[in-house]
Scaffold this motif. Structure first.
Motif, PDB file in Angstrom:
ATOM      1  N   ALA A  86      83.211 153.779 -13.142  1.00 44.52           N
ATOM      2  CA  ALA A  86      83.693 155.068 -12.665  1.00 44.52           C
ATOM      3  C   ALA A  86      84.517 155.786 -13.720  1.00 44.52           C
ATOM      4  O   ALA A  86      84.663 156.996 -13.670  1.00 44.52           O
ATOM      5  N   HIS A  87      85.080 155.046 -14.665  1.00 40.90           N
ATOM      6  CA  HIS A  87      85.934 155.629 -15.689  1.00 40.90           C
ATOM      7  C   HIS A  87      85.573 155.040 -17.046  1.00 40.90           C
ATOM      8  O   HIS A  87      85.053 153.942 -17.144  1.00 40.90           O
ATOM      9  N   LEU A  88      85.895 155.791 -18.098  1.00 44.80           N
ATOM     10  CA  LEU A  88      85.759 155.257 -19.437  1.00 44.80           C
ATOM     11  C   LEU A  88      86.977 154.413 -19.772  1.00 44.80           C
ATOM     12  O   LEU A  88      88.006 154.481 -19.112  1.00 44.80           O
ATOM     13  N   GLY A  89      86.858 153.604 -20.826  1.00 50.10           N
ATOM     14  CA  GLY A  89      87.952 152.718 -21.196  1.00 50.10           C
ATOM     15  C   GLY A  89      88.768 153.268 -22.347  1.00 50.10           C
ATOM     16  O   GLY A  89      88.648 154.420 -22.757  1.00 50.10           O
ATOM     17  N   GLY A  90      89.620 152.399 -22.888  1.00 52.16           N
ATOM     18  CA  GLY A  90      90.385 152.743 -24.071  1.00 52.16           C
ATOM     19  C   GLY A  90      91.536 153.688 -23.854  1.00 52.16           C
ATOM     20  O   GLY A  90      92.041 154.269 -24.814  1.00 52.16           O
ATOM     21  N   LEU A  91      92.013 153.838 -22.618  1.00 48.40           N
ATOM     22  CA  LEU A  91      93.091 154.787 -22.343  1.00 48.40           C
ATOM     23  C   LEU A  91      94.427 154.105 -22.109  1.00 48.40           C
ATOM     24  O   LEU A  91      95.385 154.750 -21.692  1.00 48.40           O
ATOM     25  N   ALA A  92      94.520 152.797 -22.379  1.00 50.26           N
ATOM     26  CA  ALA A  92      95.748 152.055 -22.109  1.00 50.26           C
ATOM     27  C   ALA A  92      96.110 151.177 -23.294  1.00 50.26           C
ATOM     28  O   ALA A  92      95.244 150.723 -24.033  1.00 50.26           O
ATOM     29  N   ILE A  93      97.417 150.925 -23.457  1.00 52.51           N
ATOM     30  CA  ILE A  93      97.845 149.973 -24.473  1.00 52.51           C
ATOM     31  C   ILE A  93      97.837 148.544 -23.925  1.00 52.51           C
ATOM     32  O   ILE A  93      97.892 147.586 -24.694  1.00 52.51           O
ATOM     33  N   GLU A  94      97.762 148.401 -22.593  1.00 51.72           N
ATOM     34  CA  GLU A  94      97.760 147.080 -21.963  1.00 51.72           C
ATOM     35  C   GLU A  94      96.724 147.037 -20.860  1.00 51.72           C
ATOM     36  O   GLU A  94      96.580 147.991 -20.098  1.00 51.72           O
ATOM     37  N   GLN A  95      95.983 145.941 -20.798  1.00 50.24           N
ATOM     38  CA  GLN A  95      94.996 145.773 -19.739  1.00 50.24           C
ATOM     39  C   GLN A  95      94.588 144.315 -19.673  1.00 50.24           C
ATOM     40  O   GLN A  95      94.480 143.634 -20.701  1.00 50.24           O
ATOM     41  N   GLY A  96      94.388 143.811 -18.481  1.00 54.29           N
ATOM     42  CA  GLY A  96      93.887 142.459 -18.305  1.00 54.29           C
ATOM     43  C   GLY A  96      94.770 141.381 -18.902  1.00 54.29           C
ATOM     44  O   GLY A  96      94.289 140.312 -19.270  1.00 54.29           O
ATOM     45  N   GLY A  97      96.074 141.654 -19.024  1.00 49.46           N
ATOM     46  CA  GLY A  97      96.984 140.677 -19.583  1.00 49.46           C
ATOM     47  C   GLY A  97      97.127 140.725 -21.092  1.00 49.46           C
ATOM     48  O   GLY A  97      97.839 139.904 -21.680  1.00 49.46           O
ATOM     49  N   TYR A  98      96.474 141.700 -21.732  1.00 45.68           N
ATOM     50  CA  TYR A  98      96.546 141.831 -23.189  1.00 45.68           C
ATOM     51  C   TYR A  98      97.142 143.185 -23.563  1.00 45.68           C
ATOM     52  O   TYR A  98      96.905 144.193 -22.888  1.00 45.68           O
ATOM     53  N   THR A  99      97.912 143.199 -24.650  1.00 44.73           N
ATOM     54  CA  THR A  99      98.596 144.410 -25.098  1.00 44.73           C
ATOM     55  C   THR A  99      98.307 144.643 -26.570  1.00 44.73           C
ATOM     56  O   THR A  99      98.333 143.717 -27.379  1.00 44.73           O
ATOM     57  N   LEU A 100      98.021 145.898 -26.910  1.00 42.21           N
ATOM     58  CA  LEU A 100      97.909 146.296 -28.299  1.00 42.21           C
ATOM     59  C   LEU A 100      99.315 146.578 -28.815  1.00 42.21           C
ATOM     60  O   LEU A 100      99.984 147.506 -28.358  1.00 42.21           O
TER      61      LEU A 100
END
Length: 322
Positions: A86-100
């Motif tokens: 439903a949405h594109l990705g790459g819009l967060a610094i953190e997801q699924g327990g991982y952080t950039l």
């Protein structure tokens, strides 16, 4: 999830239309070289549309849903593609327990230095074990928020989990840095941060284009990108009017497309229809994709292909149809 299945998952966010990388300052770059879409390429590919201010609203670090990383379900055996998220990705610094983690890079144009960062786990510890996704542990996409500059590169990781690559900014502006990876035993995710680069800024307004010439190769995009529905897109490569049939496997496919939605730079990185090629295989002139954009709007598409060991990159700009 085994590695073969994860290969199918890597980058599928729009059902299958989007990947592209490595646009060098001459539009040609050997694998591993930091490359960019330069002003001269913009003039050739975008027909000199340079009048509007850059879109800086892509700096959001907001989250997306658990299934919205720009990756969709596929058949690993046939390279097929499942339904678009439903949405594109790459819009967060953190997801699924991982952080950039924080990104270190030169502060202004013309400064030589290093771009570096770490991926942190849920405990704040650097990730040091990754799955191989299309020949690499991590794919780094760097794009100015108006689409004027684009690079797809592969930094090196040290034993402490620090990723780094030699870096110089060609143009000033606001940039999004996307890290596309799968930690060992985990699903693939795409995280991003924004980096500001000082210097003289030349605004750029990308306009629709489906054709460009790079290194003597004529590259065209056929088909419509339909909002909310699957459709077929085909990239064709010719030279002097003759079909090119010597496309080589690059990162596990005969071509890649990265799609960025203009406005928020929602991200997807996907691969062609069909089985994964083997070493020594060649293909062409057509590279087919099954495409679906989740929303109406304008999309910046970047296509990679390899011939004679050299990666060539071209940009397309496409508006969705109904």
């Amino acid at each position: 999830m085994n590695a073969a299945a994860r290969l199918g998952l890597f980058g599928l966010g729009l059902v299958a239309v989007f990947g592209l990388a490595a646009a060098a300052s001459g539009a040609i770059a050997p694998e591993g070289t930091a490359t960019e879409w330069t002003t001269s390429q913009k003039e050739a590919a975008m027909q000199d549309h340079e009048s509007s201010a850059p879109h800086d609203d892509a700096a959001s670090d907001g989250g997306t849903s658990a299934d919205a990383y720009g990756h969709g379900s596929t058949s690993a055996e046939a390279g097929g593609h499942g339904a678009a998220p439903a949405h594109l990705g790459g819009l967060a610094i953190e997801q699924g327990g991982y952080t950039l983690g924080e990104i270190s890079a030169p502060a202004a144009t013309g400064e030589s230095g290093t771009l570096s960062f770490r991926i942190l786990d849920a405990h704040g510890e650097p990730v040091t074990a990754y799955e191989i996704e299309h020949d690499k542990e991590l794919h780094l996409i760097v794009v100015r928020t108006d689409g004027a500059e684009f690079r797809h590169v592969h930094p090196e990781r040290d034993a402490d989990g620090v990723w780094s690559i030699d870096w110089t900014w060609a143009q000033a502006g606001s940039y999004r840095v996307f890290a596309d990876f799968a930690a060992s035993g985990a699903d693939a995710v795409t995280l991003s941060r924004t980096v500001q680069v000082a210097g003289s800024l030349t605004p750029f307004d990308p306009q629709p284009t489906r054709h460009t010439v790079v290194a003597g190769y004529d590259v065209q995009l056929r088909g419509d990108l339909v909002a909310g529905a699957a459709s077929e897109l085909t990239v064709s490569v010719t030279e002097d009017g003759a079909p090119v049939t010597t496309l080589e496997p690059y990162l596990g496919a005969f071509g890649h497309l990265v799609a960025l939605r203009q406005g928020d730079l929602g991200y997807a990185h996907v691969h062609p229809d069909g089985a994964m090629p083997q070493a020594g295989d060649t293909s062409g002139p057509d590279v087919p994709f099954t495409a679906s954009a989740p929303t109406e709007g304008r999309y910046l598409l970047y296509f990679d292909f390899q011939i004679d060991g050299v990666v060539h990159s071209v940009p397309f700009v496409v508006d969705t149809t109904r």
